[in-house]
Design a protein around this motif. Structure first.
Motif, PDB file in Angstrom:
ATOM      1  N   GLY A  79     -32.782 -11.871  19.160  1.00 16.86           N
ATOM      2  CA  GLY A  79     -32.685 -13.188  18.556  1.00 16.86           C
ATOM      3  C   GLY A  79     -31.252 -13.696  18.562  1.00 16.86           C
ATOM      4  N   VAL A  80     -31.106 -14.958  18.265  1.00 13.35           N
ATOM      5  CA  VAL A  80     -29.775 -15.569  18.215  1.00 13.35           C
ATOM      6  C   VAL A  80     -29.061 -15.119  16.951  1.00 13.35           C
ATOM      7  CG1 VAL A  80     -28.520 -17.759  18.117  1.00 13.35           C
ATOM      8  CG2 VAL A  80     -30.620 -17.557  19.473  1.00 13.35           C
ATOM      9  N   ASP A  81     -27.812 -14.689  17.096  1.00 17.50           N
ATOM     10  CA  ASP A  81     -27.032 -14.261  15.938  1.00 17.50           C
ATOM     11  C   ASP A  81     -26.752 -15.453  15.026  1.00 17.50           C
ATOM     12  OD1 ASP A  81     -26.841 -11.622  16.744  1.00 17.50           O
ATOM     13  OD2 ASP A  81     -25.107 -12.028  18.014  1.00 17.50           O
ATOM     14  N   GLN A  98     -22.557 -18.973  -7.171  1.00 19.46           N
ATOM     15  CA  GLN A  98     -22.370 -17.650  -6.569  1.00 19.46           C
ATOM     16  C   GLN A  98     -21.842 -17.766  -5.147  1.00 19.46           C
ATOM     17  OE1 GLN A  98     -26.382 -16.268  -7.483  1.00 19.46           O
ATOM     18  NE2 GLN A  98     -25.519 -14.566  -8.622  1.00 19.46           N
ATOM     19  N   LEU A  99     -22.392 -18.693  -4.377  1.00 20.74           N
ATOM     20  CA  LEU A  99     -21.910 -18.875  -3.003  1.00 20.74           C
ATOM     21  C   LEU A  99     -20.483 -19.409  -2.986  1.00 20.74           C
ATOM     22  CD1 LEU A  99     -25.059 -20.360  -1.214  1.00 20.74           C
ATOM     23  CD2 LEU A  99     -24.133 -18.070  -0.982  1.00 20.74           C
ATOM     24  N   SER A 100     -20.179 -20.315  -3.910  1.00 18.19           N
ATOM     25  CA  SER A 100     -18.839 -20.887  -3.966  1.00 18.19           C
ATOM     26  C   SER A 100     -17.801 -19.833  -4.336  1.00 18.19           C
ATOM     27  CB  SER A 100     -18.797 -22.029  -4.984  1.00 18.19           C
ATOM     28  OG  SER A 100     -19.676 -23.069  -4.610  1.00 18.19           O
ATOM     29  N   GLY A 101     -18.212 -18.824  -5.087  1.00 18.88           N
ATOM     30  CA  GLY A 101     -17.280 -17.800  -5.510  1.00 18.88           C
ATOM     31  C   GLY A 101     -17.120 -16.652  -4.532  1.00 18.88           C
ATOM     32  N   MET A 102     -17.842 -16.694  -3.403  1.00 25.24           N
ATOM     33  CA  MET A 102     -17.760 -15.598  -2.434  1.00 25.24           C
ATOM     34  C   MET A 102     -16.469 -15.667  -1.624  1.00 25.24           C
ATOM     35  SD  MET A 102     -21.564 -15.235  -0.767  1.00 25.24           S
ATOM     36  CE  MET A 102     -22.958 -14.634  -1.717  1.00 25.24           C
ATOM     37  N   SER A 103     -15.991 -14.491  -1.235  1.00 23.57           N
ATOM     38  CA  SER A 103     -14.886 -14.444  -0.284  1.00 23.57           C
ATOM     39  C   SER A 103     -15.407 -14.886   1.085  1.00 23.57           C
ATOM     40  CB  SER A 103     -14.320 -13.030  -0.194  1.00 23.57           C
ATOM     41  OG  SER A 103     -15.280 -12.155   0.393  1.00 23.57           O
ATOM     42  N   TYR A 104     -14.476 -15.149   1.992  1.00 20.44           N
ATOM     43  CA  TYR A 104     -14.849 -15.585   3.338  1.00 20.44           C
ATOM     44  C   TYR A 104     -15.744 -14.542   4.020  1.00 20.44           C
ATOM     45  CZ  TYR A 104     -14.299 -16.854   8.274  1.00 20.44           C
ATOM     46  OH  TYR A 104     -14.536 -17.180   9.581  1.00 20.44           O
ATOM     47  N   LYS A 105     -15.350 -13.268   3.945  1.00 18.52           N
ATOM     48  CA  LYS A 105     -16.127 -12.205   4.590  1.00 18.52           C
ATOM     49  C   LYS A 105     -17.508 -12.067   3.959  1.00 18.52           C
ATOM     50  CE  LYS A 105     -15.999  -7.342   6.002  1.00 18.52           C
ATOM     51  NZ  LYS A 105     -17.427  -7.175   5.696  1.00 18.52           N
ATOM     52  N   ALA A 106     -17.564 -12.125   2.621  1.00 16.81           N
ATOM     53  CA  ALA A 106     -18.855 -12.005   1.934  1.00 16.81           C
ATOM     54  C   ALA A 106     -19.779 -13.151   2.317  1.00 16.81           C
ATOM     55  CB  ALA A 106     -18.645 -11.964   0.420  1.00 16.81           C
ATOM     56  N   MET A 159     -19.692 -14.905   5.183  1.00 12.94           N
ATOM     57  CA  MET A 159     -20.117 -14.698   6.569  1.00 12.94           C
ATOM     58  C   MET A 159     -21.240 -13.666   6.640  1.00 12.94           C
ATOM     59  SD  MET A 159     -18.321 -16.703   8.595  1.00 12.94           S
ATOM     60  CE  MET A 159     -18.176 -15.977  10.229  1.00 12.94           C
ATOM     61  N   ASP A 160     -21.103 -12.590   5.877  1.00  9.86           N
ATOM     62  CA  ASP A 160     -22.138 -11.541   5.875  1.00  9.86           C
ATOM     63  C   ASP A 160     -23.433 -12.083   5.284  1.00  9.86           C
ATOM     64  OD1 ASP A 160     -20.366  -9.768   6.988  1.00  9.86           O
ATOM     65  OD2 ASP A 160     -19.840  -8.784   5.103  1.00  9.86           O
ATOM     66  N   HIS A 161     -23.328 -12.846   4.213  1.00 14.36           N
ATOM     67  CA  HIS A 161     -24.523 -13.377   3.550  1.00 14.36           C
ATOM     68  C   HIS A 161     -25.284 -14.338   4.459  1.00 14.36           C
ATOM     69  CE1 HIS A 161     -27.165 -15.090   0.523  1.00 14.36           C
ATOM     70  NE2 HIS A 161     -26.741 -16.286   0.895  1.00 14.36           N
ATOM     71  N   LEU A 162     -24.537 -15.180   5.171  1.00 12.18           N
ATOM     72  CA  LEU A 162     -25.181 -16.174   6.033  1.00 12.18           C
ATOM     73  C   LEU A 162     -25.537 -15.618   7.398  1.00 12.18           C
ATOM     74  CD1 LEU A 162     -22.976 -19.307   5.200  1.00 12.18           C
ATOM     75  CD2 LEU A 162     -25.223 -18.719   4.275  1.00 12.18           C
ATOM     76  N   GLY A 163     -25.122 -14.382   7.688  1.00 11.00           N
ATOM     77  CA  GLY A 163     -25.437 -13.777   8.988  1.00 11.00           C
ATOM     78  C   GLY A 163     -24.677 -14.398  10.123  1.00 11.00           C
ATOM     79  N   LEU A 164     -23.431 -14.798   9.876  1.00  9.56           N
ATOM     80  CA  LEU A 164     -22.624 -15.449  10.905  1.00  9.56           C
ATOM     81  C   LEU A 164     -21.588 -14.479  11.456  1.00  9.56           C
ATOM     82  CD1 LEU A 164     -21.987 -18.860   9.111  1.00  9.56           C
ATOM     83  CD2 LEU A 164     -23.632 -18.400  10.936  1.00  9.56           C
ATOM     84  N   LEU A 165     -21.226 -14.692  12.708  1.00  9.18           N
ATOM     85  CA  LEU A 165     -20.191 -13.879  13.354  1.00  9.18           C
ATOM     86  C   LEU A 165     -18.904 -14.667  13.419  1.00  9.18           C
ATOM     87  CD1 LEU A 165     -22.257 -12.371  16.320  1.00  9.18           C
ATOM     88  CD2 LEU A 165     -21.735 -11.307  14.118  1.00  9.18           C
ATOM     89  N   ASP A 166     -17.793 -13.999  13.113  1.00 14.20           N
ATOM     90  CA  ASP A 166     -16.500 -14.668  13.118  1.00 14.20           C
ATOM     91  C   ASP A 166     -15.974 -14.774  14.551  1.00 14.20           C
ATOM     92  OD1 ASP A 166     -14.270 -15.900  12.307  1.00 14.20           O
ATOM     93  OD2 ASP A 166     -13.538 -14.287  11.005  1.00 14.20           O
TER      94      ASP A 166
END
Length: 205
Positions: A59-61, A188-196, A198-205
């Protein structure tokens, strides 16, 4: 004549008695012994295994519903604005907008070489060293198909910063309602770090 009739009558009764005695069932006999159980049949041969199916296509990342806007370096004083093309006033009402600016610096590795390190700092919030604070205003109109993500920088005394600020890179995540539900609230989403995030949304940097 009478003699003949008597003989006929007695004969008839005699045959009736014989027929009656012949039709009477006899006594039920004893139950015979149970027969021997039959021998189990031989198990059939196992069937041949089927051929393995082909592997599915990967599937698409990432999260296809999340939009990501990326901007190059920006140096400004006080306030700067990032244009979000195609984002309407209705989009502003129904999505979550999360901004991050990059701080890039070099540090020495264990082998003695230099490593380029990127830190992503969320806005609004304090800077990486706590010497200024950022605030965000998102502006759009019902008659426009573009919106603006405006970032202002303040000194810790609350005054608009008069010295220049540089964002080496800037990113804006536009998160749809489908990712803002249940335990994943806006706060909760607004308080996440950048890495957290990205991991939560399933995105690749």
């Amino acid at each position: 004549m009478k003699t003949t009739m008597k003989f006929f009558t007695y004969g008839f009764l005699f045959f009736a008695l014989i027929a009656s005695s012949c039709s009477k069932d006899g006594d039920t006999g004893l139950t015979g012994p149970q027969g021997t159980s039959g021998t189990d049949g031989i198990d059939g041969l196992n069937g041949t295994d089927g051929i393995d199916g082909s592997d599915g296509v990967d599937g698409v990342d990432g999260n296809a519903n999340v939009q990501l806007l990326e901007f190059e370096a920006r140096t400004f004083t006080g306030t700067t604005s990032f244009l979000m093309p195609g984002i309407t006033g209705n989009d502003l009402d129904n999505n979550l907008f999360l901004g991050y600016y990059a701080r890039i610096f070099f540090q020495t590795s264990e082998s003695g070489g230099l490593l380029e390190v990127t830190q992503w700092i969320p806005v609004p919030g304090l800077s990486h060293n706590g010497d200024f604070e950022t605030n965000v205003v998102i502006e759009g109109a019902s008659t426009s198909f573009d919106s603006n993500y405006m970032v202002s920088v303040y000194d810790l005394d609350g005054n608009l910063r008069t010295t220049t600020t540089t964002f080496t890179k800037f990113k804006i995540f536009i998160v749809p309602p489908s990712s803002i539900s249940g335990k994943n609230s806006r706060s909760q989403l607004s308080g996440m770090s950048y890495k957290a995030l990205m991991d939560h949304l399933g995105l690749l940097d």
